[in-house]
Design a protein around this motif. Structure first.
Motif, PDB file in Angstrom:
ATOM      1  N   PRO A 101       0.825  -1.230   0.000  1.00  0.00           N
ATOM      2  CA  PRO A 101       0.000   0.000   0.000  1.00  0.00           C
ATOM      3  C   PRO A 101       0.851   1.270   0.000  1.00  0.00           C
ATOM      4  O   PRO A 101       0.515   2.247  -0.677  1.00  0.00           O
ATOM      5  CB  PRO A 101      -0.818  -0.114   1.297  1.00  0.00           C
ATOM      6  CG  PRO A 101      -0.808  -1.574   1.627  1.00  0.00           C
ATOM      7  CD  PRO A 101       0.509  -2.096   1.149  1.00  0.00           C
ATOM      8  N   GLU A 102       1.960   1.262   0.750  1.00  0.00           N
ATOM      9  CA  GLU A 102       2.811   2.449   0.839  1.00  0.00           C
ATOM     10  C   GLU A 102       3.489   2.768  -0.492  1.00  0.00           C
ATOM     11  O   GLU A 102       3.590   3.921  -0.901  1.00  0.00           O
ATOM     12  CB  GLU A 102       3.873   2.244   1.930  1.00  0.00           C
ATOM     13  CG  GLU A 102       3.303   2.078   3.326  1.00  0.00           C
ATOM     14  CD  GLU A 102       2.548   3.314   3.797  1.00  0.00           C
ATOM     15  OE1 GLU A 102       3.000   4.431   3.479  1.00  0.00           O
ATOM     16  OE2 GLU A 102       1.495   3.157   4.447  1.00  0.00           O
ATOM     17  N   GLN A 124       0.923   4.076  -2.997  1.00  0.00           N
ATOM     18  CA  GLN A 124       0.493   5.430  -2.669  1.00  0.00           C
ATOM     19  C   GLN A 124       1.560   6.468  -3.044  1.00  0.00           C
ATOM     20  O   GLN A 124       1.241   7.581  -3.449  1.00  0.00           O
ATOM     21  CB  GLN A 124       0.172   5.525  -1.162  1.00  0.00           C
ATOM     22  CG  GLN A 124      -0.371   6.858  -0.708  1.00  0.00           C
ATOM     23  CD  GLN A 124      -1.649   7.267  -1.432  1.00  0.00           C
ATOM     24  OE1 GLN A 124      -2.471   6.428  -1.806  1.00  0.00           O
ATOM     25  NE2 GLN A 124      -1.822   8.556  -1.639  1.00  0.00           N
ATOM     26  N   GLY A 164      -8.648  -2.464   3.555  1.00  0.00           N
ATOM     27  CA  GLY A 164      -9.263  -1.523   2.619  1.00  0.00           C
ATOM     28  C   GLY A 164     -10.490  -0.811   3.154  1.00  0.00           C
ATOM     29  O   GLY A 164     -10.967   0.151   2.541  1.00  0.00           O
ATOM     30  N   GLN A 172      -9.958   3.107   3.998  1.00  0.00           N
ATOM     31  CA  GLN A 172      -9.129   3.891   3.077  1.00  0.00           C
ATOM     32  C   GLN A 172      -9.962   4.881   2.259  1.00  0.00           C
ATOM     33  O   GLN A 172     -11.081   4.583   1.860  1.00  0.00           O
ATOM     34  CB  GLN A 172      -8.374   2.963   2.111  1.00  0.00           C
ATOM     35  CG  GLN A 172      -7.460   1.969   2.781  1.00  0.00           C
ATOM     36  CD  GLN A 172      -6.377   2.615   3.610  1.00  0.00           C
ATOM     37  OE1 GLN A 172      -5.931   3.718   3.326  1.00  0.00           O
ATOM     38  NE2 GLN A 172      -5.946   1.934   4.655  1.00  0.00           N
ATOM     39  N   GLN A 197      -7.974   6.744  -0.178  1.00  0.00           N
ATOM     40  CA  GLN A 197      -7.109   6.897  -1.349  1.00  0.00           C
ATOM     41  C   GLN A 197      -7.340   5.721  -2.311  1.00  0.00           C
ATOM     42  O   GLN A 197      -7.260   4.564  -1.887  1.00  0.00           O
ATOM     43  CB  GLN A 197      -5.632   6.916  -0.926  1.00  0.00           C
ATOM     44  CG  GLN A 197      -5.278   8.035   0.028  1.00  0.00           C
ATOM     45  CD  GLN A 197      -5.242   9.385  -0.637  1.00  0.00           C
ATOM     46  OE1 GLN A 197      -4.939   9.486  -1.823  1.00  0.00           O
ATOM     47  NE2 GLN A 197      -5.558  10.433   0.110  1.00  0.00           N
ATOM     48  N   ARG A 216      -5.536   4.479  -4.697  1.00  0.00           N
ATOM     49  CA  ARG A 216      -4.380   3.585  -4.899  1.00  0.00           C
ATOM     50  C   ARG A 216      -4.238   2.598  -3.752  1.00  0.00           C
ATOM     51  O   ARG A 216      -3.899   1.434  -3.959  1.00  0.00           O
ATOM     52  CB  ARG A 216      -3.094   4.405  -5.062  1.00  0.00           C
ATOM     53  CG  ARG A 216      -2.892   4.915  -6.484  1.00  0.00           C
ATOM     54  CD  ARG A 216      -1.799   5.946  -6.551  1.00  0.00           C
ATOM     55  NE  ARG A 216      -2.201   7.174  -5.877  1.00  0.00           N
ATOM     56  CZ  ARG A 216      -1.485   8.292  -5.869  1.00  0.00           C
ATOM     57  NH1 ARG A 216      -0.328   8.342  -6.491  1.00  0.00           N
ATOM     58  NH2 ARG A 216      -1.921   9.376  -5.260  1.00  0.00           N
ATOM     59  N   LYS A 217      -4.507   3.068  -2.526  1.00  0.00           N
ATOM     60  CA  LYS A 217      -4.426   2.156  -1.374  1.00  0.00           C
ATOM     61  C   LYS A 217      -5.552   1.127  -1.420  1.00  0.00           C
ATOM     62  O   LYS A 217      -5.361  -0.035  -1.061  1.00  0.00           O
ATOM     63  CB  LYS A 217      -4.467   2.943  -0.063  1.00  0.00           C
ATOM     64  CG  LYS A 217      -3.123   3.551   0.306  1.00  0.00           C
ATOM     65  CD  LYS A 217      -3.059   3.943   1.772  1.00  0.00           C
ATOM     66  CE  LYS A 217      -1.653   4.406   2.124  1.00  0.00           C
ATOM     67  NZ  LYS A 217      -1.526   4.797   3.535  1.00  0.00           N
ATOM     68  N   ALA A 270      -4.463  -1.426  -3.738  1.00  0.00           N
ATOM     69  CA  ALA A 270      -3.384  -2.230  -3.142  1.00  0.00           C
ATOM     70  C   ALA A 270      -3.966  -3.328  -2.259  1.00  0.00           C
ATOM     71  O   ALA A 270      -3.563  -4.497  -2.347  1.00  0.00           O
ATOM     72  CB  ALA A 270      -2.446  -1.341  -2.329  1.00  0.00           C
ATOM     73  N   TYR A 271      -4.931  -2.975  -1.414  1.00  0.00           N
ATOM     74  CA  TYR A 271      -5.559  -3.986  -0.549  1.00  0.00           C
ATOM     75  C   TYR A 271      -6.408  -4.963  -1.358  1.00  0.00           C
ATOM     76  O   TYR A 271      -6.516  -6.144  -1.009  1.00  0.00           O
ATOM     77  CB  TYR A 271      -6.381  -3.306   0.556  1.00  0.00           C
ATOM     78  CG  TYR A 271      -5.512  -2.751   1.661  1.00  0.00           C
ATOM     79  CD1 TYR A 271      -4.844  -3.619   2.531  1.00  0.00           C
ATOM     80  CD2 TYR A 271      -5.322  -1.391   1.828  1.00  0.00           C
ATOM     81  CE1 TYR A 271      -4.026  -3.127   3.540  1.00  0.00           C
ATOM     82  CE2 TYR A 271      -4.502  -0.887   2.830  1.00  0.00           C
ATOM     83  CZ  TYR A 271      -3.850  -1.763   3.684  1.00  0.00           C
ATOM     84  OH  TYR A 271      -3.026  -1.283   4.675  1.00  0.00           O
ATOM     85  N   THR A 290      -8.501  10.225  -4.990  1.00  0.00           N
ATOM     86  CA  THR A 290      -9.191   9.957  -3.722  1.00  0.00           C
ATOM     87  C   THR A 290     -10.616   9.489  -3.997  1.00  0.00           C
ATOM     88  O   THR A 290     -11.107   9.589  -5.126  1.00  0.00           O
ATOM     89  CB  THR A 290      -9.248  11.225  -2.837  1.00  0.00           C
ATOM     90  OG1 THR A 290     -10.031  12.216  -3.523  1.00  0.00           O
ATOM     91  CG2 THR A 290      -7.860  11.786  -2.568  1.00  0.00           C
TER      92      THR A 290
END
Length: 345
Positions: A116-117, A120, A169, A172, A174, A176-177, A180-181, A226
């Motif tokens: 996730p990092e 982001q 997730g 969240q 964002q 992108r995060k 990611a999840y 977002t």
């Protein structure tokens, strides 16, 4: 970044994946993975922003640790058996270490902390590459060394990833995060089925890449970073908004859509193998993921965007992006369920 440099990096990225996927010697597989990692680092950090540099550093350290672990496990096996062949991993310790290393490469829980990092901190296009192309090399090694991996470790990490991907997730905002999840949860399903049926793993991987690509292409086109940004998609294109909503539901695995195929077949295979508890656990964990997909769908379709001129007439401005790939992947992400009988043969 100049077009020549970008071409060199992308071709190195492709070459690294191909070397890993076609190698039978551990050193060649390791070289392919290293080439892959070193090519993506400048692509992640090309924005010249502290977040991008941080993401590139995290990615490099994690991938370097995983590569070192792969080399370590293959060295132990070569020491014991005298063979560097990927297909001949006879040492049990090596198998466990290899499984852990490949899981770290992919971003399976509990070694998911970097994904996730990194996503982001990257641009949308780079996040797309990390979520799709970068999964191919480790997955190729998993498929090749399938009979030698630790089944217990793989299935435990798969179930943990399915639950972490859903839980992570939920809170969240964002996009992108969230993606990611979503990736972590899908990879969990793939790793659970790996020891039982490799064919289903490949099917799940193809469908996951297709759905994730279409979703990222929509986010790139609409510049939605977002959750709040996605509410302006209706002003950009009502048709695209409907297709995106269906793709999100497909990612959640709802029945009439493409995303239901792998979930259906995996649950069927697990129950056939008398793993009813695991199948129930995975099905319940899918509800967590479905919640944040539904939340994204709700914000995108049922909330009113700010009625300023910029948003109200957003559809008037001609898009300069080529949407051919997005149109194809969006359609396939929604309409492929009828071909399931062909897959099952």
């Amino acid at each position: 970044m100049s077009p020549f440099t970008m071409t060199m990096l992308l071709s190195s990225l492709a070459t690294g994946t191909i070397i890993t996927a076609t190698s039978f010697h551990w050193l060649m597989a390791w070289i392919g993975l290293e080439l892959n990692t070193l090519a993506i680092i400048p692509i992640i950090s090309k924005q010249h922003h502290p977040r991008a540099t941080e993401a590139a550093t995290k990615y490099f350290l994690t991938q370097a640790a995983a590569s070192a672990l792969i080399l370590f496990s293959s060295t132990i096996n070569a020491w014991q058996s005298g063979s560097w062949d990927i297909m001949q991993m006879t040492n049990n310790t090596s198998n466990i270490l290899l499984t852990m290393a490949l899981a770290m490469k992919l971003g399976l829980a509990p070694t998911h902390f970097w994904l996730p990092e990194v996503l982001q901190g990257s641009s949308m296009k780079t996040a797309l590459i990390i979520s799709t192309w970068q999964k191919l090399a480790p997955m190729a090694l998993i498929i090749i060394a399938n009979n030698n991996l630790s089944i217990m470790v793989l299935m435990t990490m798969g179930m943990l990833s399915a639950i972490v991907g859903g839980w992570g997730g939920l809170n969240q905002t964002q996009t992108r995060k969230i993606m990611a999840y979503s990736s972590i949860a899908h990879l969990g399903w793939m790793s659970v089925i790996t020891p039982l049926m490799t064919k289903l793993l490949i099917l799940n991987l193809v469908i996951y890449i297709m759905m994730t690509t279409s979703m990222f292409l929509v986010l790139i086109l609409s510049k939605s970073k977002t959750l709040q940004d996605t509410s302006t998609l209706l002003a950009l294109s009502p048709t695209l908004m409907i297709f995106t909503m269906l793709t999100l539901l497909s990612l959640g695995g709802l029945p009439p859509l493409t995303g239901f195929i792998p979930k259906w077949l995996i649950l069927q295979e697990l129950t056939t193998q008398n793993l009813q508890m695991m199948a129930t656990f995975l099905a319940l964990s899918a509800l967590l993921s479905l919640f944040f997909y539904l939340r994204l769908t709700y914000v995108m379709t049922l909330t009113t965007p700010p009625n300023t001129t910029m948003f109200k007439y957003k559809w008037r401005f001609k898009s300069l992006n080529n949407t051919t790939l997005m149109s194809i992947t969006l359609s396939l992400s929604i309409l492929l369920l009828p071909i399931t009988p062909l897959i099952m043969l």
